[in-house]
Design an enzyme around this catalytic site. Structure first.
Site, PDB file in Angstrom:
ATOM      1  N   GLY A  44       4.269 -21.240  39.909  1.00 45.15           N
ATOM      2  CA  GLY A  44       3.275 -20.573  40.630  1.00 45.15           C
ATOM      3  C   GLY A  44       3.129 -19.033  40.511  1.00 45.15           C
ATOM      4  O   GLY A  44       4.064 -18.335  39.906  1.00 45.15           O
ATOM      5  N   CYS A  45       2.137 -18.213  40.848  1.00 47.61           N
ATOM      6  CA  CYS A  45       1.917 -16.908  40.588  1.00 47.61           C
ATOM      7  C   CYS A  45       3.043 -15.983  41.498  1.00 47.61           C
ATOM      8  O   CYS A  45       3.705 -15.226  40.944  1.00 47.61           O
ATOM      9  CB  CYS A  45       0.445 -16.469  40.882  1.00 47.61           C
ATOM     10  SG  CYS A  45      -0.200 -17.116  42.609  1.00 47.61           S
ATOM     11  N   TYR A  46       3.229 -16.205  42.857  1.00 49.57           N
ATOM     12  CA  TYR A  46       3.978 -15.641  43.513  1.00 49.57           C
ATOM     13  C   TYR A  46       5.480 -15.869  43.276  1.00 49.57           C
ATOM     14  O   TYR A  46       6.282 -14.755  42.987  1.00 49.57           O
ATOM     15  CB  TYR A  46       3.972 -15.986  45.162  1.00 49.57           C
ATOM     16  CG  TYR A  46       2.635 -15.284  45.638  1.00 49.57           C
ATOM     17  CD1 TYR A  46       2.465 -13.921  45.910  1.00 49.57           C
ATOM     18  CD2 TYR A  46       1.908 -16.384  46.552  1.00 49.57           C
ATOM     19  CE1 TYR A  46       1.414 -13.536  46.916  1.00 49.57           C
ATOM     20  CE2 TYR A  46       0.594 -15.700  47.269  1.00 49.57           C
ATOM     21  CZ  TYR A  46       0.561 -14.463  47.198  1.00 49.57           C
ATOM     22  OH  TYR A  46      -0.608 -14.032  47.905  1.00 49.57           O
ATOM     23  N   THR A  88       6.594 -16.633  40.142  1.00 49.46           N
ATOM     24  CA  THR A  88       6.897 -15.820  39.023  1.00 49.46           C
ATOM     25  C   THR A  88       6.954 -14.368  39.522  1.00 49.46           C
ATOM     26  O   THR A  88       8.065 -13.697  39.002  1.00 49.46           O
ATOM     27  CB  THR A  88       5.658 -15.781  38.109  1.00 49.46           C
ATOM     28  OG1 THR A  88       5.437 -17.125  37.732  1.00 49.46           O
ATOM     29  CG2 THR A  88       5.640 -14.773  36.942  1.00 49.46           C
ATOM     30  N   ALA A  89       6.385 -13.616  40.222  1.00 49.38           N
ATOM     31  CA  ALA A  89       6.538 -12.093  40.763  1.00 49.38           C
ATOM     32  C   ALA A  89       7.985 -12.154  41.205  1.00 49.38           C
ATOM     33  O   ALA A  89       8.527 -11.126  40.861  1.00 49.38           O
ATOM     34  CB  ALA A  89       5.592 -11.617  41.301  1.00 49.38           C
TER      35      ALA A  89
END
EC number: 1.2.1.38
Lengths: 355, 355, 355, 355
Positions: free
Chosen positions: B151-153, B155-156
């Site tokens: 997922g994008c969050y 990853t960060a």
């Protein structure tokens, strides 16, 4: 009632401009002298083209004799300039300082974060702040003529969390705040990272790791809310710059005190609801609706929501304000109303400009 | 080398479009079938006018027979749709799933947050993730043909904090994350609060109080980084919507472990520097420079910075990614490279589009 | 093939940064010296954090000896600086000038709009421009080693309208153009009206009434398209600043020539379709679909659409480009390809970054 | 004075919301019924969270009996709905229609552009419009109880150009207008191209080639300004969507009449200055200062500037308005003031919210 005359020192900046916008809609105040430094001699319309009715007014040099003959003087100056100016003004003049100079009661907090000498403190202009043990900061403002307007981040963060401290629910040990601000918060300084092309599409933090000057002010306010007996409050505060002209969204989390560990989300909500039931400018949103900066644009209102993350034992409270209105100029006018004995809400917009 | 053929299921959405943009610049891959649901029959140029070279390609109906004859199939579908489709594809086809279906190893984490049956887990496609005890998640991806794109969050957040867990510096007890995402993160769903007029000027949180589905994935990753002996990780996660099309800025704080309480800011920095010294896509910025979403627009890079707030004993780590590139489609292509035995960085932009 | 070495003079600005972004993706070019004026000595990562792979490269002082040993030198300097520098470089070095210095063939056009002495003209780097009587401007670029890169507005406006002039359909008498540009078009100059807080939410015109320097260049190009026998072209040109970092949308209208008064919308469209059928970077959109700056972000493509407003007898042609890519740096790399004998499209992105 | 009661039909949309925002600041009006269609039963705070003081008011179903008992009813409905509703309201009720239904005096103009039957015309609510032969449109509004509020583009375009027609300076033959609008102009319709991720960074035209419904209204107004003897006015009108929530910037050019060919820029300016000398809401900026949408955000003011491009013989006039304030709701309240016999400027903000 007799109309009051107000002067604005620092009329060329964003805070000064917003004070003027609000005074244009204020029924009891007449706009007097507008002063600034390097832009003296310029018509206001060249600096603030949005203030159409004042377009032809000319900025004067900031000087005591220009400011003295007013009922109230707003100081919207870089920090370090207010003390000298305020000292020279006649005592009869109410002075509302939008700068940081007189906000901190603790000299050490000041010297850690600022590079000019400590000037003392004035009555702190956040009327809605719950004070530990009962009452509001408003009471400390009655009859005062010199008021320090709060910083923009401290306003949002303090009003988001203070009910939990006043109600004895929150631990002050490990507060974490991440706040996003529109770029007007950085003022009109000509820096490359504030250019439009750089700002749009950009979220970035600054002053990370405890470096932001608003940290001691936030801690002072939450300690005020906790009351004299409570432990101090320590905040990890990370401000970020968001791609919008105005607005602050403060996401604030704090742990429940052990003594309050049985409190559930409804109990948390009740504490906030009670704290703000009678506050005209602080609006606890209906359950499930979260604040948005867009909803308070140009308004003096604060939108607040709170919940309990039971998995991790943290209360999450979020507040949205307009950094230039409730975060600066609206608060300044609200303080002026109190200083001049006017109803606190006079002339202050409660609706935002949206969409 | 022989050119590989890639199909994209879900080509009409933002993730699908970004996969296609990246494949257009990939030297070893030829774009095969593009499929979708309701937009089958539409030329791609009507849905993604920015993909000029593919403007005349027509979307087909998503179906096994259309997808089967490719070397690799990207699934960019709403959660719950990948399992059935993947099961029907020949084993020879590499499958890269951009959805959530196969990310979580823990069934309970899945059922708490999702409304479709648990489908199991695939190799987790975050190659750079440090694994507790040594090594990287990359090793788990060698030779795999089915990969779950993170997922994008997660990853960060994971790349921001993981070095501290892998190095045994951070407590997992009380992690606090506030992240801002561009609105493409919400996909193309037609909802009033996602309209441009509502979004511009608006910062607002959602899923507050532990409700966001990415929470268990973040905790899984940080536990992976901590290693098998360590205590679990608990995260207070608040996502916010920011007025920009793309980008995630994750501000992550965690307390130092007591055992690490003597570590100073330089020591913290060293741990991060070592963790990412050889990672092509993760860039620890020079001291004092903080990440900005604008700097990674369209790039597969992650910009990271970290410091220690000594006053409060918290490490603050910040990561910026493009939610559609490294946060979704770039990661998917990176996973494809690994699955197909290509050099990991092939065809992936490392420079952002700025200003 | 041997790799070419390219230097960039003016690497600290937006044009210089975009040239570097494109060269990072160019398979035949190696990035050599990066030079600038006041920022010499600074690491590139501090000025262009998005150029991650070049973060540690240090800017050198712009000087002939630094630039000389390259195959190609890009000049991205304020106008008036290119001539002296170019004169000192060895003849073997290809020079691509992104400034205005060598664009105008007419000395009077130059002296009316610029304050530095006229330096003459170089081959004009708009390969796609139809030339009246047949052919393209491309032919004038073959074998040249000194090329003047077009201005950003002239590129959009000329490609929008030129097919109509080359086909003898449009009157040059009364052309009206209104164009919107992202704020990167104004460069990195530190001016208050370019601050993010001022720019967001703001559309405003500038250089109104014929004052913009790009006017003679637009007229030169449309006259080129008209061919030697035709009357000159006169343009009312109003540029506006739009609240976005990049992009130009040029809305261009011209009257049908009396001789073409029988032409209908389909006939108009045919002329444009024929003009651009073989142009890799100019894309006439399907009927009914209009260009958007968002679709060409970071791409070297031009999106064009045209129609006839029969009520008023005007053709309306609209072009969208990225001002920094096709409008400056992409065109520069395209010119470099031609100067070095590489395929014209080498290394140039055709897909935009969207949404 | 007795307080008037106002109802708003269509309170859920952007126009309805803006009317309510303005009425909250109006000293002579009390807000009565709020009605809508599908959102009946919803608290206003869920639809317009910025209208904090009305958060708990509940939307009712739009019906004659709900609206009848008010002094004034605002209709903010899709076109085609106003006629039936207005016909059923008691004659004593003043009706201010924000829709297009009653704007056009020419039935053919209506049927060419709209798909519902022609409903006739009401007094046209643009008080500032100079009328050819002398006077203002204001005079036609005195004592009226049914007023058609102008469209947003026609307001900006007409006020930009009308002084030139009223003074007999401009040709009506070949007017060219390109206008940019914030996306709230498209209303709350859930369309993919209006999503925030699509809108930010995007400038694009629509209704190109004469297709926009506001064209006949613009031509009607400029013909009104020209006066009965003059030739009709024909406008090439291209609207564009700009990446901002609010605001219209109209760039309007027209040729000087042959009879006025000796007029210079100063003469042009004089005509505009005289036309608007006594208009409270129309502000001709000082020479050299051009309008910006940001300066009129939330304000009922129109900023205008004009010049002559002597090279091409065209006057260029630019107006900026807030499409929701002076472009819709502010104009509606201004019309209400006239209909109710209140001073025209009552309750209308003249300062914008900036930056």
């Amino acid at each position: 009632m007799q109309v009051m005359r107000a002067a604005v020192a620092g009329a060329s900046g964003y805070a000064g401009g917003e004070i003027l916008r609000l005074l244009l809609g204020h029924p009891e105040v007449e706009i007097g002298a507008l002063t600034a430094g390097s832009s003296a001699g310029t018509p206001l319309g060249a600096l603030h083209p949005h203030l159409t009715p004042l377009a032809d007014r000319v900025i004067e040099e900031t000087a005591v004799e220009v400011l003295a003959g007013h009922d109230v003087v707003f100081l919207a100056l870089p920090h370090g300039h207010s003390a000298a100016l305020a000292a020279q003004l006649p005592e009869s003049v109410a002075v509302i300082d939008c700068g940081a100079d007189f906000r901190l009661r603790d000299e050490q907090g000041w010297t850690t974060f600022y590079d000019t000498p400590y000037a003392g403190s004035w009555a702190y202009g956040l009327p809605e702040l719950p004070v530990g043990g009962g009452g509001r900061q408003r009471e400390a403002l009655a009859g005062t003529s010199h008021i320090a307007v709060p910083g923009c981040y401290p306003t949002a963060v303090s009003l988001a969390l203070a009910p939990g401290y006043a109600a004895g629910l929150l631990s002050g040990e490990d507060v974490v705040v991440v706040a996003a601000s529109g770029t007007s918060g950085a003022g009109k300084s000509l820096k490359a990272h504030l250019l439009g092309a750089e700002v749009m599409g950009a979220m970035s933090p600054y002053g990370v790791g405890g470096g932001h000057r608003h940290t001691p002010e936030i801690e002072q306010n939450l300690s005020t809310a906790s009351g004299p007996g409570a432990a101090g409050v320590r905040v990890s505060f990370t401000p970020t710059l968001a791609p919008m002209p105005r607005g602050i969204l403060a996401t604030c989390t704090a742990r429940l005190l052990d003594a309050a560990s049985g409190t559930d989300a409804a109990g948390i909500r009740d504490a906030w609801a009670m704290a703000y039931a009678d506050e005209p400018f602080v609006h606890l949103l209906p359950e499930g609706q979260w604040p948005s900066t867009a909803s308070v644009l140009g308004s003096n209102c604060v939108h607040v929501q709170v919940t309990l993350d039971e998995r991790v034992g943290r209360v999450v409270a979020v507040a949205a304000i307009d950094n230039l209105t409730k975060g600066t100029a609206g608060a300044a006018v609200q303080c002026m109303n109190l200083a001049l004995g006017l109803p606190e809400t006079t002339g202050l917009p409660m609706a935002g400009v949206a969409p």
